[in-house]
Design a protein around this motif. Sequence first.
Motif, PDB file in Angstrom:
ATOM      1  N   UNK A 189       0.798  -1.243   0.151  1.00  0.00           N
ATOM      2  CA  UNK A 189      -0.202   0.070   0.077  1.00  0.00           C
ATOM      3  C   UNK A 189       0.904   1.549   0.006  1.00  0.00           C
ATOM      4  N   UNK A 190       1.943   1.094   0.447  1.00  0.00           N
ATOM      5  CA  UNK A 190       2.906   2.492   0.771  1.00  0.00           C
ATOM      6  C   UNK A 190       3.258   2.897  -0.815  1.00  0.00           C
ATOM      7  N   UNK A 191       3.376   1.906  -1.963  1.00  0.00           N
ATOM      8  CA  UNK A 191       3.669   2.448  -3.232  1.00  0.00           C
ATOM      9  C   UNK A 191       2.463   2.983  -3.713  1.00  0.00           C
ATOM     10  N   UNK A 192       1.149   2.854  -3.365  1.00  0.00           N
ATOM     11  CA  UNK A 192      -0.092   3.080  -4.180  1.00  0.00           C
ATOM     12  C   UNK A 192      -0.104   4.526  -4.581  1.00  0.00           C
ATOM     13  N   UNK A 193       0.157   5.609  -3.562  1.00  0.00           N
ATOM     14  CA  UNK A 193      -0.138   6.794  -4.009  1.00  0.00           C
ATOM     15  C   UNK A 193       0.799   7.467  -5.224  1.00  0.00           C
ATOM     16  N   UNK A 194       2.099   6.993  -4.996  1.00  0.00           N
ATOM     17  CA  UNK A 194       2.894   7.250  -6.321  1.00  0.00           C
ATOM     18  C   UNK A 194       2.421   6.670  -7.636  1.00  0.00           C
ATOM     19  N   UNK A 244      -8.420   2.666   5.868  1.00  0.00           N
ATOM     20  CA  UNK A 244      -8.512   4.211   6.916  1.00  0.00           C
ATOM     21  C   UNK A 244      -7.282   4.818   6.514  1.00  0.00           C
ATOM     22  N   UNK A 245      -6.182   4.402   6.527  1.00  0.00           N
ATOM     23  CA  UNK A 245      -4.920   5.044   6.282  1.00  0.00           C
ATOM     24  C   UNK A 245      -4.618   5.725   4.790  1.00  0.00           C
ATOM     25  N   UNK A 246      -4.895   4.957   4.064  1.00  0.00           N
ATOM     26  CA  UNK A 246      -4.574   5.472   2.653  1.00  0.00           C
ATOM     27  C   UNK A 246      -5.774   5.477   1.433  1.00  0.00           C
ATOM     28  N   UNK A 247      -6.729   4.843   1.697  1.00  0.00           N
ATOM     29  CA  UNK A 247      -7.749   4.671   0.460  1.00  0.00           C
ATOM     30  C   UNK A 247      -8.568   5.963   0.174  1.00  0.00           C
ATOM     31  N   UNK A 248      -8.769   6.754   1.263  1.00  0.00           N
ATOM     32  CA  UNK A 248      -9.325   8.115   1.108  1.00  0.00           C
ATOM     33  C   UNK A 248      -8.626   9.153   0.018  1.00  0.00           C
ATOM     34  N   UNK A 249      -7.184   8.924   0.438  1.00  0.00           N
ATOM     35  CA  UNK A 249      -6.323   9.866  -0.196  1.00  0.00           C
ATOM     36  C   UNK A 249      -6.313   9.367  -1.737  1.00  0.00           C
ATOM     37  N   UNK A 250      -6.198   8.081  -1.957  1.00  0.00           N
ATOM     38  CA  UNK A 250      -6.171   7.583  -3.301  1.00  0.00           C
ATOM     39  C   UNK A 250      -7.345   7.918  -4.026  1.00  0.00           C
ATOM     40  N   UNK A 251      -8.674   7.791  -3.666  1.00  0.00           N
ATOM     41  CA  UNK A 251      -9.851   8.365  -4.271  1.00  0.00           C
ATOM     42  C   UNK A 251      -9.857   9.840  -4.352  1.00  0.00           C
ATOM     43  N   UNK A 252      -9.039  10.591  -3.698  1.00  0.00           N
ATOM     44  CA  UNK A 252      -9.266  12.008  -3.930  1.00  0.00           C
ATOM     45  C   UNK A 252      -8.314  12.319  -4.802  1.00  0.00           C
ATOM     46  N   UNK A 253      -6.991  11.829  -5.023  1.00  0.00           N
ATOM     47  CA  UNK A 253      -6.160  12.007  -6.243  1.00  0.00           C
ATOM     48  C   UNK A 253      -6.847  11.613  -7.568  1.00  0.00           C
TER      49      UNK A 253
END
Length: 360
Positions: A235-240, A298-307
């Motif tokens: 999951x740590x790589x997903x945002x990039x 909780x920690x990442x998915x909302x940010x992914x959706x926002x992007x």
Amino acid sequence: MMASCAAVPETLILDGGLSTELERHHGVDLSAHPTLWTAGLLGSADGRAALRAAHLAFAAAGADIVLSGTYQASTPRLTAADVRAGVDVAVGAAREASAALGRHVSAWLSVGPLGATLADGSEYSGTYPPEQRSEAALLAFHAARLDVFFGAPDAAELGGVAFETVPSAAEARALARLASTDARVRVLPCWISLQCADGERLADGTPLVPLATELCAALAGRGALTGLGANCMPARDAEQIVGALARAATDAAGRAQANGSAARRGVDSICIYPNAGGSWDARARCWRCDDGAPSFARTHAPRWRELIRAAGLRAIIGGCCNSDRALVAELRAQLHPEGGAPWTADGRTCRTSPTGLKII
């Protein structure tokens, strides 16, 4: 079939790791199928019943899309009838869940890479046998598999096709060509999900951004929802990765508009479904878990959706290895807070759906 693109919600919840759900909640020991893994269940009535139960559990937990148990399936390692059973089981479960839950649940065909059928770990490297590495060879391999899959009695009810865990540029190009030219796939929603070594490269070392840009161009002109994504990575790589894919999609759309071809549909969705912590032990053939790690729901998915939504794209978010119904329920609660999950999941124990859908 899934509704028209304009009618599809801006965020779709994908299911989780089928093998994890089966072993954690349905009494299945997949070590009995060391090369076929979940596809090994397609050869028996009991195995198909377990797959059906897992699909229903994911749907009841909040998944909008359930993926068929065909990721590793191919002939002649399985009979054509057994391969096609994977399609029919998933479609039947989605149909049953839709009726019971009062919302649409779609069954998508899961098509794993060549490496998944070789059972040698090469889906995480793209290092295939020399005679199978070329784009032409990979195109022929996957076209033959599609012939079998689409021979299933219920194939006409598939909601889409998911080409998953694609580790090499050659295989990604072959699948983009199939998605754009195969008459059966072209009219269906479809995504190509890459296997990335990190936030910048595919498993075979290909730089992500140039390839994603190339794939967006190759997929332009399809007539249905078209996604590009990544799965089976931390999951740590997903945002990039999300950022790179979103930029490639929007850049491709901008170029199409500048060239006067804006009416051609390109990539309109980003799908992302990482592993839920831990790592795969290839020698022991088991998943080494990171117990107590916080859920990326909780920690990442909302940010992914926002992007993804900031780029004007649809988000498709789920889980891969080491994720089960509990993660799906948490994703539903986090990403659709207005309605929460259609049922609740407490840790690794799921309760009965308020609709009365019985989960085995």
